[in-house]
Design an enzyme around this catalytic site. Structure first.
Site, short mmCIF file in Angstrom:
data_model
loop_
_atom_site.label_atom_id
_atom_site.label_comp_id
_atom_site.label_asym_id
_atom_site.label_seq_id
_atom_site.Cartn_x
_atom_site.Cartn_y
_atom_site.Cartn_z
N HIS A 68 0.87 -1.18 0.00
CA HIS A 68 0.00 0.00 0.00
C HIS A 68 0.90 1.23 0.00
CE1 HIS A 68 -2.37 -2.89 2.55
NE2 HIS A 68 -3.45 -2.31 2.09
N ASP A 106 2.20 2.01 3.50
CA ASP A 106 3.22 1.15 4.11
C ASP A 106 4.60 1.63 3.75
OD1 ASP A 106 0.96 -0.51 4.23
OD2 ASP A 106 1.61 -1.65 2.46
N GLU A 117 -11.16 -6.80 -3.58
CA GLU A 117 -10.98 -7.82 -2.54
C GLU A 117 -12.20 -7.80 -1.62
OE1 GLU A 117 -7.10 -7.92 -0.65
OE2 GLU A 117 -8.00 -8.62 1.20
N HIS A 174 -11.31 -13.83 4.77
CA HIS A 174 -12.52 -13.06 4.47
C HIS A 174 -13.65 -13.99 4.05
CE1 HIS A 174 -9.91 -9.28 3.33
NE2 HIS A 174 -9.64 -9.76 4.52
N ASP A 206 -5.35 -13.94 -1.43
CA ASP A 206 -4.62 -13.60 -0.21
C ASP A 206 -4.72 -14.81 0.69
OD1 ASP A 206 -3.92 -11.08 -1.00
OD2 ASP A 206 -5.08 -10.02 0.51
N ASP A 244 -10.39 -11.70 11.62
CA ASP A 244 -9.39 -11.70 10.55
C ASP A 244 -8.01 -11.52 11.20
OD1 ASP A 244 -8.18 -11.54 8.09
OD2 ASP A 244 -8.85 -9.51 7.64
N ASP A 298 -5.22 -12.82 10.35
CA ASP A 298 -4.11 -12.76 9.39
C ASP A 298 -2.92 -13.62 9.78
OD1 ASP A 298 -5.38 -11.04 7.58
OD2 ASP A 298 -4.72 -9.25 8.67
N ASP A 331 -1.07 -12.41 2.93
CA ASP A 331 -1.55 -11.22 3.65
C ASP A 331 -1.58 -11.60 5.13
OD1 ASP A 331 -2.63 -8.87 4.39
OD2 ASP A 331 -4.44 -9.00 3.17
C1 XLS Z 1 -7.66 -6.50 5.14
C2 XLS Z 1 -7.24 -6.77 3.79
C3 XLS Z 1 -6.07 -5.92 3.30
C4 XLS Z 1 -6.00 -5.96 1.80
C5 XLS Z 1 -5.18 -4.88 1.19
O1 XLS Z 1 -8.39 -7.26 5.75
O2 XLS Z 1 -6.95 -8.13 3.68
O3 XLS Z 1 -4.88 -6.35 3.88
O4 XLS Z 1 -5.51 -7.17 1.35
O5 XLS Z 1 -5.67 -3.61 1.47
NI NI Z 2 -6.10 -9.06 2.02
NI NI Z 3 -7.77 -9.36 5.38
#
Ligand code: XLS
Ligand code: NI
Ligand code: NI
Length: 434
Positions: free
Chosen positions: A99, A102, A230, A269, A294, A305, A307, A337
């Site tokens: 992004h 980042d 996404e 997600h 992702d 989420d 991650d 991700d």
């Molecule tokens: C957040 C999203 C984010 C996207 C990119 O939940 O997964 O990380 O992949 O903005």
């Molecule tokens: Ni993502």
């Molecule tokens: Ni996410």
């Protein structure tokens, strides 16, 4: 090389019997799977935000990581990029994703933020000359800063729409300059908290126009990559407009964009939306909008989420089976991700999280490919629908009216006989491969 990862050599494939932590046991980039190099199947990408920008904060505590490149200066941003490319080189990943927020410090004005982003893009380009890692996708962070708290494109304030549109233009331009293969839009704040203050229909139209503008700009600058949405049902917004694959498909159809935009589907997600990951992948493929993934899992008890890096071969095998059935990635790939846990303080933790995840995905890919090549599952599926191959069945779908069908049911005394769906037998077959 910077100091951060010093002492960690590039990771190589050593095979399943290796006793080194710092080796791939299953990810063997040059190994041919179904006629394609494993690296070209999986197309791994590191996520710049989780690897380099995340500080280990949670709702109860501040940063736990101490990384020498933290700080909102250009010098820090360059140091961060250098360490990032060291990580990419150690892992040998073909791609990364980022992004704007980042990678560059936020400026005092839009123009300053844009200049910062362009300068960091120059730095990326210089590093990319010496590295094999390319850009899978770029994206704009339209959710962290407080200006986006009520949405980006869907904000009640047209100035936020304008700011967001200008930001996406700048990011798409930079993604194009860096040779990015896709551009992602994830609408974390494109949703609402309460209908009491929300005009849902108006916000949806704003989002549709916004996406049309992005697609127009893509063509204007000759960007050949894919625009990807996404989907996510909620978090951070209470209700997000890009809920899941089916919802986004309806949205694309509404705004005439179904031939222009594909999807970046995230494992966690899909689960949040009450689906399985493979359901979302199969649906997107069937609608012709499958783009990229992702690959990160949630914590199944907390349900959020979180991650985390993937750790389950059987789960990932179901996903890669659908990816392979869809013909594999074109411009898309497997973006992790995923972030390490906030107690994982060591530079080695960041490297080994990726090594493990890459191995899990490689094993999953091989299992999925073996099952697909074996053909038994596809044969069973085809056999289940074989009745539809008859001319009468096909005729019913194209030429008969309800009255015609009724007449035929009476004339031929049609009386369906139920048949087993054979689920357990197919599960047993599946488990022979994973
Ligand atoms: C957040 C999203 C984010 C996207 C990119 O939940 O997964 O990380 O992949 O903005
Ligand atoms: Ni993502
Ligand atoms: Ni996410």
């Amino acid at each position: 090389m910077t100091d951060y990862f010093r002492g960690i050599a590039p990771i190589r494939y050593e095979g399943p019997d290796s006793d080194s932590e710092f080796a791939f046991r299953h990810y063997n980039p040059d190994e041919i799977v179904m006629g394609r190099r494993m690296e070209d199947h999986l197309r791994f990408a590191c996520a710049y935000w989780h690897c380099m920008a995340w500080s280990g904060m949670d709702p109860f505590g501040g940063p736990t990581f101490e990384r020498p490149w933290y700080g909102e200066t250009m010098e820090a941003a360059r140091a961060k990029a250098d360490a990032a490319f060291d990580l990419f080189d150690i892992l040998g990943v073909p791609f990364f994703c980022f992004h704007d927020a980042d990678a560059r410090p936020e400026g005092a004005t839009f123009a300053e933020s844009k200049r910062n982003l362009e300068a960091i893009a120059d730095h990326f380009l210089a590093r990319m000359e010496k590295s094999r890692t390319r850009l899978l996708w770029g994206t704009a962070n339209l959710f962290s800063h407080r200006r986006f708290m009520a949405g980006a494109a869907t904000n009640p304030d047209p100035d936020v729409f304008a700011w967001s549109a200008a930001t996406v233009k700048a990011c798409l331009d930079v993604t194009h300059r860096l040779g990015g293969q896709n551009y992602v839009l994830w609408g974390g704040r494109e949703g609402y908290e309460t209908l009491l203050n929300t005009d849902l229909a108006r916000e949806r139209r704003q989002a549709g126009r916004f996406l049309q503008l992005v697609v127009e700009h893509k063509h204007r600058i000759g960007f050949k990559g894919t625009i990807l949405i996404e989907p996510k049902p909620q978090e951070p917004a209470k209700h997000q407009y890009d809920y899941d694959v089916a919802t986004v498909y309806g949205f694309l159809k509404d705004f005439g964009l179904e031939g222009e935009v594909k999807l970046n589907i995230e494992q966690g997600h899909a689960i949040l939306a009450g689906h399985s990951f493979e359901h979302e992948l199969a649906l997107a493929a069937s609608l012709g909008i499958f783009g990229s993934i992702d690959m990160n899992r949630n914590d199944y008890q907390s349900g959020w989420d979180t991650d985390q890096f993937p750790d389950s071969v059987p789960e990932m095998a179901k996903a890669y089976y659908e990816v392979l059935r869809a013909g594999g990635f074109t411009t898309g790939g497997t973006n992790f991700d995923a972030k390490i846990r906030r107690q994982s303080l060591d530079p080695a933790d960041l490297v080994l999280a990726h090594v493990g995840a890459m191995d899990v995905c490689a094993r999953a890919l091989k299992a999925a490919a073996a099952l697909l090549q074996d053909g038994a599952l596809e044969r069973a599926r085809a056999e289940r629908y074989a009745g539809w191959d008859s001319p009468a069945a096909q005729h019913m779908l194209t030429a008969e009216s309800l009255a015609d069908i009724e007449a035929r049911v009476i004339r031929d005394n049609i009386n369906p006989r139920p048949r087993s769906g054979r689920q357990e037998r197919l599960e047993n077959l599946w488990n022979r491969f994973v």
